[in-house]
Enzyme design. Structure first.
Site, PDB file in Angstrom:
ATOM      1  N   ARG A  57     104.363 125.488  35.819  1.00 51.31           N
ATOM      2  CA  ARG A  57     103.510 124.820  36.804  1.00 51.31           C
ATOM      3  C   ARG A  57     102.036 125.166  36.553  1.00 51.31           C
ATOM      4  NH1 ARG A  57     104.919 126.936  41.542  1.00 51.31           N
ATOM      5  NH2 ARG A  57     102.937 127.997  41.690  1.00 51.31           N
ATOM      6  N   TYR A 109      90.414 100.800  43.803  1.00 55.51           N
ATOM      7  CA  TYR A 109      91.868 100.895  43.717  1.00 55.51           C
ATOM      8  C   TYR A 109      92.399 101.177  45.127  1.00 55.51           C
ATOM      9  CZ  TYR A 109      96.524 102.410  42.629  1.00 55.51           C
ATOM     10  OH  TYR A 109      97.886 102.517  42.607  1.00 55.51           O
ATOM     11  N   ASP A 181      86.184 106.576  38.194  1.00 58.28           N
ATOM     12  CA  ASP A 181      87.526 106.095  37.847  1.00 58.28           C
ATOM     13  C   ASP A 181      87.318 105.083  36.726  1.00 58.28           C
ATOM     14  OD1 ASP A 181      89.946 104.779  37.576  1.00 58.28           O
ATOM     15  OD2 ASP A 181      90.375 104.704  39.725  1.00 58.28           O
ATOM     16  N   LYS A 206      98.276 103.703  32.940  1.00 63.80           N
ATOM     17  CA  LYS A 206      97.851 102.355  32.559  1.00 63.80           C
ATOM     18  C   LYS A 206      97.561 102.277  31.053  1.00 63.80           C
ATOM     19  CE  LYS A 206      98.295 101.798  36.971  1.00 63.80           C
ATOM     20  NZ  LYS A 206      97.188 101.830  37.926  1.00 63.80           N
TER      21      LYS A 206
HETATM   22  C1  LIG Z   1      96.873 102.676  38.930  1.00 62.50           C
HETATM   23  C2  LIG Z   1      95.509 103.102  39.272  1.00 62.50           C
HETATM   24  C3  LIG Z   1      95.281 104.308  39.952  1.00 62.50           C
HETATM   25  C4  LIG Z   1      96.422 105.194  40.400  1.00 62.50           C
HETATM   26  O1  LIG Z   1      97.189 105.665  39.334  1.00 62.50           O
HETATM   27  P1  LIG Z   1      98.745 106.087  39.519  1.00 62.50           P
HETATM   28  O2  LIG Z   1      99.135 106.620  38.187  1.00 62.50           O
HETATM   29  O3  LIG Z   1      99.485 104.852  39.922  1.00 62.50           O
HETATM   30  O4  LIG Z   1      98.793 107.110  40.599  1.00 62.50           O
HETATM   31  C5  LIG Z   1      93.971 104.669  40.219  1.00 62.50           C
HETATM   32  N1  LIG Z   1      92.935 103.893  39.848  1.00 62.50           N
HETATM   33  C6  LIG Z   1      93.109 102.736  39.193  1.00 62.50           C
HETATM   34  C7  LIG Z   1      91.930 101.915  38.810  1.00 62.50           C
HETATM   35  C8  LIG Z   1      94.404 102.294  38.890  1.00 62.50           C
HETATM   36  O5  LIG Z   1      94.582 101.133  38.243  1.00 62.50           O
END
Ligand SMILES: *Cc1c(COP(=O)(O)O)cnc(C)c1O
Length: 386
Positions: A57, A109, A181, A206
């Site tokens: 962890r 998001y 982000d 993604k």
């Molecule tokens: C999918 C996404 C998230 C969250 O990611 P997860 O892996 O689903 O928790 C955050 N920001 C953006 C722009 C995303 O496309």
């Protein structure tokens, strides 16, 4: 003697393709191993053979290659993997202190928007929002008490562009950190740290992984400071850690990031132009289109394309949009983005009645299929509306 094969003079793309030229010192294996052990034996002096690696962890050696790749991709000092994009994003907010003032976008998001709206007050954070599509709104929202500015660019699901160099200037002038982000831009198109950002966040689920088979998140820092230390502690003690197999799949996925992302980005522009020319389409949002409100800034801060995400509004409202989604064959009707396969999504349905998203909007995640096939599929689905 083992050969040193990491050529630091080579292009980033070349180094990433080979996972920074990993070669196992014991076996010569060119692919890193997966460490499934949760615990590590100590020696006769009760010391750990690999300091810091005692319990998984806290640290897992499987993270080393993907975290180094992430730090290189984002030109950062260090990277941390998390269990998901949300685990990575929320670790940043959880590392703040009660009373800290945060500035966040109004459109972003939606999962993170909802988490911040629900938990920032419980956490004692003072939340101020800015209007993503209005460049002056960020300047007004940031004040001397601001501790963290959060930006998403291009932002879900209208792909508004925020000028990162300007945002960094504004944040730093107020003594705040800038966190970005950058899931949609990917390091192929934008490296926020080089534009002044302090922290970059990725939903590695993604495009970084790119195959819709891993849930993971990542943070990269410009410098290892006290705040970064708090984030690292939060990961180990909060326990939102990435699985070993996921970390391993992620390093494999990232090796083809440049190839996949360039191809998808090129196709997304062709798709956006084709949609713009279709009579059943009311509007297309894609930062690569010359008439998009964010184009000038995007052209300045993105390189090698404008990403694989776009949205379009269908004439005829919600029913027409859902009919188009239903008729598409190459685009699976599914949420998420950044995979090799193309996806279509009706955001208003996913986000529910409180969503600010127009109900005739369809969001496309463009994959690596042949662009002409994607355009033909969209054209047949739109033509059927007449
Ligand atoms: C999918 C996404 C998230 C969250 O990611 P997860 O892996 O689903 O928790 C955050 N920001 C953006 C722009 C995303 O496309």
């Amino acid at each position: 003697m083992a050969k040193d094969t990491d050529d630091h003079d080579a292009a980033l793309e070349s180094r990433i393709a080979s996972g920074l030229h990993f070669a196992d010192k014991e076996t010569g294996a060119v692919i890193p191993p997966i460490h499934l052990a949760t615990t590590y034996a100590r020696d006769t002096e009760y010391a750990l053979p690999d300091p810091g690696v005692g319990y998984s962890r806290d640290e897992n050696p499987t993270y080393r290659v993907p975290e180094r790749m992430l730090a290189e991709l984002e030109a950062g000092a260090d990277a941390l993997l998390f269990a998901s994009g949300m685990a990575a994003a929320t670790a940043v907010f959880r590392a703040l202190a009660p009373g800290d003032r945060i500035v966040v976008p109004d459109v972003m998001y939606w999962g993170l928007r909802h988490w911040i709206a629900t938990f920032s007050e419980t956490w004692g954070l003072e939340r101020v929002t800015y209007v993503t599509s209005d460049p002056d709104s960020l300047a007004l929202a940031i004040t001397p008490g601001t501790r963290l500015v959060w930006v998403e660019t291009p932002s879900n699901p209208l792909w508004d562009t925020t000028d990162l160099a300007r945002a960094a200037e504004l944040a730093h002038a107020a003594g705040a950190m800038l966190a970005v982000d950058s899931t949609v831009a990917t390091p192929v198109h934008t490296q926020p740290i080089l534009l002044g950002a302090d922290i970059v966040m990725h939903a590695a689920t993604k495009a970084l992984n790119g195959h819709s088979d891993v849930l993971a998140g990542a943070l990269v820092c410009r410098e290892r400071n006290d705040f970064w230390g708090r984030i690292a502690t939060e990961r180990g003690e909060g326990g939102a850690v990435c699985g070993a197999f996921e970390a391993w799949l992620l390093q494999r996925g990232m090796r083809t990031l440049f190839l996949r992302q360039r191809r998808a980005s090129e196709s997304a522009l062709a798709v956006a132009e084709a949609l713009q020319a279709h009579p059943q389409v009311e509007r297309v949002r894609y930062p690569g289109l010359a008439d998009d409100p964010g184009h000038a800034v995007a052209a300045k801060q993105m390189r090698g394309g404008f990403g694989s995400m776009l949205s379009f509004m269908v004439r005829g409202g919600r029913d027409a949009a859902l009919a188009v989604a239903g008729r598409l064959r190459l685009f699976a009707s599914a949420t998420s983005l950044g995979g090799v396969e193309s996806l279509v999504e009706h955001r208003a349905t996913i986000e529910g009645p409180d969503s600010p998203i127009p109900d005739n909007l369809l969001r496309l995640s463009v994959g690596i299929e042949v662009a002409d096939d994607l355009i033909a599929d969209l054209t047949q689905a739109l033509d059927a509306l007449d």
